[in-house]
Design a protein around this motif. Sequence first.
Motif, PDB file in Angstrom:
ATOM      1  N   SER A 129       0.812  -1.228   0.000  1.00 16.51           N
ATOM      2  CA  SER A 129       0.000   0.000   0.000  1.00 16.51           C
ATOM      3  C   SER A 129       0.841   1.271   0.000  1.00 16.51           C
ATOM      4  O   SER A 129       0.362   2.336   0.371  1.00 16.51           O
ATOM      5  N   THR A 130       2.088   1.167  -0.427  1.00 17.48           N
ATOM      6  CA  THR A 130       2.921   2.367  -0.541  1.00 17.48           C
ATOM      7  C   THR A 130       2.401   3.261  -1.666  1.00 17.48           C
ATOM      8  O   THR A 130       1.646   2.818  -2.546  1.00 17.48           O
ATOM      9  N   ASP A 131       2.811   4.513  -1.646  1.00 14.05           N
ATOM     10  CA  ASP A 131       2.416   5.426  -2.717  1.00 14.05           C
ATOM     11  C   ASP A 131       2.852   4.882  -4.078  1.00 14.05           C
ATOM     12  O   ASP A 131       2.116   4.996  -5.070  1.00 14.05           O
ATOM     13  N   ALA A 132       4.063   4.294  -4.112  1.00 18.29           N
ATOM     14  CA  ALA A 132       4.555   3.756  -5.385  1.00 18.29           C
ATOM     15  C   ALA A 132       3.639   2.647  -5.898  1.00 18.29           C
ATOM     16  O   ALA A 132       3.307   2.599  -7.096  1.00 18.29           O
ATOM     17  N   LEU A 134       0.452   2.207  -5.099  1.00 21.38           N
ATOM     18  CA  LEU A 134      -0.849   2.780  -5.470  1.00 21.38           C
ATOM     19  C   LEU A 134      -0.772   3.438  -6.846  1.00 21.38           C
ATOM     20  O   LEU A 134      -1.717   3.345  -7.640  1.00 21.38           O
ATOM     21  N   ASN A 135       0.356   4.096  -7.129  1.00 24.98           N
ATOM     22  CA  ASN A 135       0.522   4.729  -8.435  1.00 24.98           C
ATOM     23  C   ASN A 135       0.618   3.686  -9.546  1.00 24.98           C
ATOM     24  O   ASN A 135       0.023   3.839 -10.617  1.00 24.98           O
ATOM     25  N   GLU A 141      -7.677   8.583  -6.525  1.00 24.79           N
ATOM     26  CA  GLU A 141      -7.409   9.459  -5.382  1.00 24.79           C
ATOM     27  C   GLU A 141      -8.497   9.338  -4.321  1.00 24.79           C
ATOM     28  O   GLU A 141      -8.234   9.456  -3.130  1.00 24.79           O
ATOM     29  N   ARG A 144      -7.684   6.839  -1.629  1.00 27.53           N
ATOM     30  CA  ARG A 144      -6.389   6.856  -0.950  1.00 27.53           C
ATOM     31  C   ARG A 144      -6.460   7.313   0.500  1.00 27.53           C
ATOM     32  O   ARG A 144      -5.643   6.912   1.319  1.00 27.53           O
ATOM     33  N   ALA A 148      -4.808   5.196   3.469  1.00 27.28           N
ATOM     34  CA  ALA A 148      -3.887   5.789   4.444  1.00 27.28           C
ATOM     35  C   ALA A 148      -4.312   5.435   5.875  1.00 27.28           C
ATOM     36  O   ALA A 148      -3.472   5.149   6.740  1.00 27.28           O
ATOM     37  N   ARG A 151      -3.430   1.890   6.538  1.00 34.87           N
ATOM     38  CA  ARG A 151      -1.994   1.747   6.810  1.00 34.87           C
ATOM     39  C   ARG A 151      -1.694   2.070   8.277  1.00 34.87           C
ATOM     40  O   ARG A 151      -0.900   1.376   8.923  1.00 34.87           O
TER      41      ARG A 151
END
Length: 518
Positions: A129-132, A134-135, A141, A144, A148, A151
Amino acid sequence: MFIGFTSCESDMDVEPNDPNAFLDDEFYAQPGAYQQAIAGVYANLALTGIRGPGSSNIQGLDAGTSQYGRGLMNLQTFSTDEAIWTYENDPGIREIQRNTWSAVNPILLGMFSRIMASVAFSNEFLRQSTDARLNERNIPEGERADIALYRAEAKFLRALAYYHLLDMFGKAPLYDESITVGSFEGEEMNRQELFEHVETELIDVLDDMAPPRGVDFGRADQGTAMMVLAKLYLNAEVYTGTPRYNDAMNYIEQILGAGYSLANDYQNNFRGDNSTNEATNEIIFGITANFEESRSFGPVVVMTNGGVGSVEGNNEDFGLFNPGWGGAIRITPQFAEKFDGPEFENDARNTILSEGRTREISDVGNPNQGLVLVKYTNIRSDGTNPEYDTFTDTAFPMFRLADVHLMYAEAHLRGGGGSLSQAVSLINDLRTRANGASINESQLTLDFILDERARELYWESHRRQDLIRFGKFSGGQYIWSFKGGSASGIPINSIRDLYPIPAQSLSTNRNLSQNPGY
């Protein structure tokens, strides 16, 4: 690896796909995938496998020795004066309740392994579930903010796992989401390092969590994290040698002002609808249960079925439509004494049944000896009773506001601040609710608090920790039946204030060392 379970509460009510799919990008591309995944992390507290209550997702362990809440019950309750398990041929239980365990005890291996599974599941959710990530997966969005929050909850669940390792085992291997999946040789943290790790993790994640009572029952929020911090600091002198009662009081006072309230009926905290009745105002964190979708042989199932008396045959008192387990659980005479006196005759917490029974237990295997009681039931707060066999809907209340009332009084007496009048008032809130006699300021002593904690919190997996903090678990200051192995009880060595690291865990991770004396 990551594994999914079914959770039963509101927006956590999801059906997981094949467990191997939790490592698959295709799975995470589905709507609600992260909701399913965090539900799987939570479900590790309640379930042992995805193929029913008898299954286990930890190789080599059966469901009876590897359920999280049941492990807490075994190690924090049956090792004390609160309960005696009749069937000592069940692997490992004789040594636990007679305080003669060794590093090869299967119950210890089950608890240590299940807690480390919680760490592993939390870490895998964080990796996915890191930003990387998710991207890469083009997660919208709009999803997210929820991710978060999930997480933060995963980080809390990892900290909770390490808190339990700190309390029971005193050391643990360090694993976080940066460590390669499949590594079995995390660096050992000693008790001081483990304390600091849990403290840092909880403080760091606190602001990222939902406000107190801001999520559904069974999920963690800021109040839950503050509760673990308060517990951490209340026991800091045991864990590190340095008292932190002022820090404990800081979080205790924040919890008291966070919008929780005591249930009007004490027993509603332990009924079949305690995840939806007024107890949701009091239970700060509970392990959920659901007869239809998430059955396990967890602590509530054990304490309902096991609590049915062999003489009484009182399965209806527990809301059970099966005969129970033949008097599997009794209480020691020393615990029963906590309710002696006219002030406890009408106390709602006093559910001891004594008619036709004697207090003394000379033969553990004779279920007709010793007193029994009724705590958890599947009967709902409106008196209705679903026709369930063995399993229940009753959540296990890991943390309750009532405990915070007692913690305030103790932290105050130990020099943590606050006021004596407030401490007495908080205690009397509990006693008034239970129809017990109020106390005055001269009666508030540490010995009183220890006994009051037993009366209020028995069978909620706090007793071993409490006895250690008060200096009455090891040694001979307090003796209960079968302590140390004999029917009359004997002192035990202070090495027993910690459990040994399981031998199998030592062989798996060469960085781990054994606790002194084992």
